[in-house]
Design a protein around this motif. Structure first.
Motif, PDB file in Angstrom:
ATOM      1  N   ALA A 189      79.969  31.439  91.312  1.00 49.56           N
ATOM      2  CA  ALA A 189      79.855  30.071  91.838  1.00 49.56           C
ATOM      3  C   ALA A 189      79.895  29.048  90.707  1.00 49.56           C
ATOM      4  N   LEU A 190      80.395  27.859  91.049  1.00 49.25           N
ATOM      5  CA  LEU A 190      80.438  26.764  90.080  1.00 49.25           C
ATOM      6  C   LEU A 190      79.018  26.271  89.824  1.00 49.25           C
ATOM      7  N   LYS A 191      78.627  26.335  88.570  1.00 47.74           N
ATOM      8  CA  LYS A 191      77.257  25.960  88.209  1.00 47.74           C
ATOM      9  C   LYS A 191      77.242  25.629  86.724  1.00 47.74           C
ATOM     10  N   GLN A 192      76.425  24.652  86.349  1.00 48.61           N
ATOM     11  CA  GLN A 192      76.344  24.335  84.926  1.00 48.61           C
ATOM     12  C   GLN A 192      75.481  25.376  84.204  1.00 48.61           C
ATOM     13  N   ALA A 193      75.991  25.921  83.115  1.00 56.15           N
ATOM     14  CA  ALA A 193      75.180  26.852  82.319  1.00 56.15           C
ATOM     15  C   ALA A 193      74.040  26.051  81.680  1.00 56.15           C
ATOM     16  N   GLU A 194      72.880  26.688  81.526  1.00 57.56           N
ATOM     17  CA  GLU A 194      71.728  25.971  80.975  1.00 57.56           C
ATOM     18  C   GLU A 194      72.001  25.371  79.605  1.00 57.56           C
TER      19      GLU A 194
END
Ligand code: DC
Length: 223
Positions: A189-194
């Motif tokens: 899924a599209l998600k910002q990496a920490e």
């Protein structure tokens, strides 16, 4: 030694354009992961397979040869030896690509290809899950964003340049559907990496965005 720059973000955020500029300027190999998913979608259409027929799509994967090359200074993608760079941006491909990219086995297969391409090389790669899943140890991670309206405007302009007919409204609708599909996918899924740097490019020029990313890359690598 390998060096990996991962740029993730939603459709139309400028990842493709920026990645192409930076790859040439800094001599990094450009691997467009979205283009690879588009190739699988195109082959599905060409073989008359329906998106619901997952088994048939999975069986077809071993017969696909996807290559990323530089031709006359342009990034070109080949599917079984054919240049499909423009063809994969057509409406029929756009319509099914996010469903294709939600198939687990398709993701595993393409991730293997991406990781093999990166082996001991210096690459820049754009996508949705590059910094989070494909290359969690990437040297530089960027999350590039923009409002849906701004992204639709950009895609419309890009399509016009490529001679692809699609109205602004149709593109905006499509972007919203794809955002939802991309963010709610079970895997990848599209998600910002920490540890990614967030950049909102809505009010930035292409030059401003690429300069900012270039500076981040240079901090990490001696050119
Ligand atoms: O970036 P793009 O518009 O060319 O991507 C095409 C599709 O592929 C998009 O719907 C999301 C999917 N994709 C993905 O699931 N994972 C990636 N790493 C890249 C793209």
């Amino acid at each position: 030694m390998s060096f990996i720059v991962a740029i993730d973000g939603p459709a139309g955020s400028g990842k493709g354009t920026i990645t192409e500029i930076i790859s040439k300027k800094l001599g990094l190999i450009n691997i467009g992961s979205g283009s690879a998913y588009r190739c699988v979608a195109l082959e599905t259409i060409r073989r008359g397979i329906k998106v619901e027929e997952k088994e048939k799509i999975i069986d077809m994967l071993n017969e696909l040869n996807i290559e990323f090359k530089l031709k006359n200074g342009k990034d070109v993608i080949y599917l079984n030896g054919e240049d499909v760079t423009t063809r994969i941006r057509e409406k029929d491909v756009v319509r099914i690509v996010s469903q294709i990219s939600a198939i687990k086995q398709v993701r595993f297969k393409l991730n293997d290809i991406f990781r093999a391409c990166a082996n001991s090389k210096e690459i820049i790669m754009e996508g949705r899950d590059i910094g989070t899943y494909v290359f969690p140890n990437a040297d530089v991670k960027i999350y590039l964003d923009a409002t849906p309206e701004e992204r639709a405007k950009r895609r419309y302009k890009q399509n016009q340049e490529l001679g692809i007919e699609m109205s602004y409204e149709e593109i905006l609708e499509n972007i919203k559907i794809r955002d939802k599909n991309d963010m709610e996918k079970e895997i990848g899924a599209l998600k910002q990496a920490e540890d990614a740097t967030y950049i909102d490019s809505s009010n930035m020029t292409i030059e401003e965005v690429s300069k900012k990313i270039e500076d981040l890359i240079k901090e990490k690598r001696n050119f």
